[in-house]
Scaffold this motif. Structure first.
Motif, PDB file in Angstrom:
ATOM      1  N   SER B 211       0.844  -1.195   0.000  1.00  0.00           N
ATOM      2  CA  SER B 211       0.000   0.000   0.000  1.00  0.00           C
ATOM      3  C   SER B 211       0.884   1.252   0.000  1.00  0.00           C
ATOM      4  CB  SER B 211      -0.993  -0.009   1.163  1.00  0.00           C
ATOM      5  OG  SER B 211      -0.334  -0.233   2.376  1.00  0.00           O
ATOM      6  N   MET B 213       3.875   1.524  -1.467  1.00  0.00           N
ATOM      7  CA  MET B 213       4.418   1.700  -2.819  1.00  0.00           C
ATOM      8  C   MET B 213       3.331   2.123  -3.799  1.00  0.00           C
ATOM      9  SD  MET B 213       7.318  -1.238  -3.157  1.00  0.00           S
ATOM     10  CE  MET B 213       6.525  -2.576  -2.295  1.00  0.00           C
ATOM     11  N   ALA B 214       2.097   1.652  -3.542  1.00  0.00           N
ATOM     12  CA  ALA B 214       0.991   2.056  -4.406  1.00  0.00           C
ATOM     13  C   ALA B 214       0.776   3.561  -4.313  1.00  0.00           C
ATOM     14  CB  ALA B 214      -0.282   1.301  -4.018  1.00  0.00           C
ATOM     15  N   ARG B 216       2.991   5.703  -3.431  1.00  0.00           N
ATOM     16  CA  ARG B 216       4.175   6.344  -3.989  1.00  0.00           C
ATOM     17  C   ARG B 216       4.097   6.412  -5.511  1.00  0.00           C
ATOM     18  NH1 ARG B 216       9.223   2.547  -3.953  1.00  0.00           N
ATOM     19  NH2 ARG B 216       7.929   1.607  -5.552  1.00  0.00           N
ATOM     20  N   ASP B 217       3.719   5.268  -6.129  1.00  0.00           N
ATOM     21  CA  ASP B 217       3.805   5.187  -7.582  1.00  0.00           C
ATOM     22  C   ASP B 217       2.644   5.871  -8.286  1.00  0.00           C
ATOM     23  OD1 ASP B 217       6.147   3.898  -7.466  1.00  0.00           O
ATOM     24  OD2 ASP B 217       5.385   1.897  -7.923  1.00  0.00           O
ATOM     25  N   ALA B 222      -4.042   4.021  -6.453  1.00  0.00           N
ATOM     26  CA  ALA B 222      -4.031   3.385  -5.134  1.00  0.00           C
ATOM     27  C   ALA B 222      -5.381   3.577  -4.457  1.00  0.00           C
ATOM     28  CB  ALA B 222      -2.915   3.973  -4.273  1.00  0.00           C
TER      29      ALA B 222
END
Lengths: 262, 358
Positions: B211, B213-214, B216-217, B222
């Protein structure tokens, strides 16, 4: 409209309007999606198709009208709340998590089904580990289903466009949605990729029983795979019906060919 | 040929999702950890332990903390020094108020205090991103240091404003205070950093890490899969600050012995951020590599002329050292913007094929 069964619609959009400044992106648009249907939303550029999808998934909130899902009013929910109801979507321009592997990307689709405390997860013991494995097993089924076994461990950002679209579909499917919203799932694909994607969409609909609403520009695809087609033009719904009926509809032909009524 | 995973078949998802799925990696890491526990305390000189290895381990812990926040959750922070200060001052207050409490427990509780403060300063992250968030966390840095400087209660009304680590034991061995030996302090720091690195790795490879990294990306995507941004970012701020707080407490208790707020000024926030960037954003290993780079390279540069038999004037040498160090940082960032951890990964990928071209 469809087959006249009195079953309650899964999704009911009732006369919603969205305005951006002076532009009426949607005015009094209604749409009903029955459980198990594949509904296509079509229309020329700027017709409000994506705005409609964004309203359903909670990014925009209409200033009038209501949206009901599975019988409950949910006009003003936030995107995570919408996700919890069981609505998943893909984006027109792929929105994958580029820094993560394909497997991790699809695993994020399971986040809503996962529970736990960060202490247990930091220790990676007991329920935390068990839950990881259960969800991995589920995700592997989707990987098999969409035939992306070979790219499991590849970083999502390194994939070609067509595969990225497929991984995005996988991520949406991993959430086991009741309603799947696809925003131009075939945009920018070549013929073979489109055929694959059509097959996957139909398979999802038939095998998982997932209700699907999709936006698409390729009329051949739309006519082939959808049970029903809704047509938007300048934020107004101008037609709604079976593909063949819509194809004959003079208003639709005008909207696409740009003929003005005299 | 040596580094080959052929023949290692995974029959369970657990084996496939292990931290080190390849057997050779497991062996090397096990050996490295064993060596880290045995060699330096037995063979290392006082200088190496005290001036190099202990700060290296402490900085690594802080770098892991910042990496969780910046590298994994994508929230740029310049408040590291402030959160470390919270840990240090909390540890000082707790251990002087309750001397009988085990010092390790004190470290962990101080981490919790830092986590609380981190949560508070993480709230703006819902609304602001990137550089603007960095400026907001800068406020945390300056405010916290100012607070500890201004309010004498935090340093128990010491006239100098200095906090000094009192003598404390773990299992009967003195680990803090002036009589604690370097090997004892080293082993405590190493144990903590190994355990916390493992915990961090477990976090980032599971639900929470995904969650983060989601967010972040692609934060919009997300949200649409049900990640709640505020909760997720705050968790990152909390856990990250916990790590920084423990590292801050260690910095005073295991390394410096006594410190003023100056030890936690903006310089250390930048230092830790450099470690994370050079080591590799979004990599636990990178946190260690980055800390090693920042700590070891200057030492190497200081000793290099002597080892080569060159006699350089001290003043000139200090300048050249800085120039080479800065140049090396630039070089590594240009060669591999994703940090040393990425270089290491590329080396491993090449090694898997070696000596065959394909």
């Amino acid at each position: 409209m469809t087959d006249g069964t009195p079953a309650a619609p899964l999704l009911e959009v009732c006369e919603i309007s969205v305005r951006f400044g002076a532009l009426m992106a949607l005015s009094r648009v209604s749409l009903e999606v029955q459980p198990g249907e594949v509904v296509a939303i079509i229309g020329p550029n700027g017709a409000g198709k994506t705005t409609l999808i964004n309203c359903i998934s909670g990014f925009y909130h209409p200033f009038e009208g209501r949206i009901r899902f599975a019988g409950r009013d949910r006009t003003h929910l936030s995107p995570p709340d919408v996700a919890e109801l069981g609505i998943a979507r893909t984006f027109q321009n792929v929105a994958l998590f580029k820094g993560m592997s394909v497997l991790d990307n699809i695993m994020t689709g399971r986040l809503l089904k996962m529970r736990g405390s960060f202490v247990l997860e930091a220790l990676y013991v007991g329920p935390a580990k068990r839950q990881e494995m259960e969800h991995r097993a589920f995700v592997e089924r989707i990987i098999d289903f969409l035939e992306i076994q070979a790219i499991r461990k590849t970083s999502a950002g390194r994939l070609p466009y067509g595969l990225q679209k497929r991984v995005e579909l996988a991520r949406a499917l991993a959430a086991e949605p009741k309603l799947l919203l696809l925003d131009e799932p075939m945009a920018g694909m070549n013929v073979e990729e489109k055929e694959d994607m059509c097959r996957f969409i139909l398979d999802v609909n038939q095998e998982f029983g997932t209700t699907i609403a999709l936006i698409e520009h390729d009329m051949g695809v739309v006519m082939d795979i959808s049970d029903r087609v809704a047509v938007l033009d300048y934020g107004i719904k101008i037609a709604d019906g079976k593909p063949d009926e819509v194809r004959q509809n003079p208003a639709v032909i005008d909207a696409y060919l740009g003929v003005t009524h005299s | 040929m040596i580094y080959r995973e052929a023949g290692q078949f995974k029959t369970t998802y657990a084996a496939d999702q292990a931290i080190f799925p390849i057997a050779q990696d497991r062996v090397v890491v096990a050996l490295a950890i064993a060596a880290a526990f045995l060699v330096p305390p037995l063979a290392g000189s006082e200088y190496w332990l005290q001036a190099v290895l202990i700060p290296l381990l402490i900085y690594s812990l802080a770098a892991i903390g910042l990496n969780l926040l910046t590298g994994y959750a994508g929230q740029l922070s310049l408040g590291t020094g402030g959160f470390m200060a919270v840990g240090a001052y909390a540890a000082f207050k707790i251990t002087t108020a309750f001397p009988q409490v085990n010092i390790i427990v004190v470290f962990l509780v101080s981490g919790l205090f830092a986590a609380g403060v981190g949560l508070l300063f993480g709230i703006p992250s819902l609304r602001i991103k990137g550089f603007y968030l960095a400026v907001a966390t800068l406020a945390a840095q300056f405010f916290l240091v100012w607070l500890f400087n201004k309010v004498a209660w935090f340093s128990n009304y010491a006239s100098s404003g200095t906090i000094t680590a009192p003598p404390r034991t773990v299992f009967g061995v003195m680990v803090t205070g002036p009589e604690a030996t370097a090997p004892a302090r080293y082993v405590v720091a190493l144990t903590l950093v190994v355990l916390f690195a493992l915990a961090a790795k477990n976090l980032v490879r599971g639900r929470i890490g995904r969650s983060w990294m989601a967010i972040r990306d692609r934060d919009i995507a997300a949200e649409i899969i049900g990640v709640r941004p505020l909760r997720t970012k705050l968790l990152a701020f909390g856990i990250s600050s916990f790590y920084c707080g423990v590292a801050g407490a260690e910095l005073v208790f295991l390394y410096l012995g006594s410190a003023e707020t100056l030890a936690f000024d903006i310089t250390i926030s930048f230092l830790i951020l450099f470690m994370v960037i050079i080591g590799g954003l979004g990599s636990i290993l990178g946190s260690f590599l980055g800390a090693a780079f920042i700590v070891l390279v200057p030492i190497f540069l200081t000793n290099a002329p002597h080892a080569l038999g060159l006699s350089v004037p001290v003043a000139l040498q200090k300048q050249v050292e800085l120039m080479i160090f800065g140049g090396l940082i630039l070089f590594f960032l240009i060669v591999e913007p994703h940090g040393l951890a990425r270089l290491w990964q590329i080396a491993k990928e090449k090694l898997r094929l070696w000596p065959f071209p394909h």
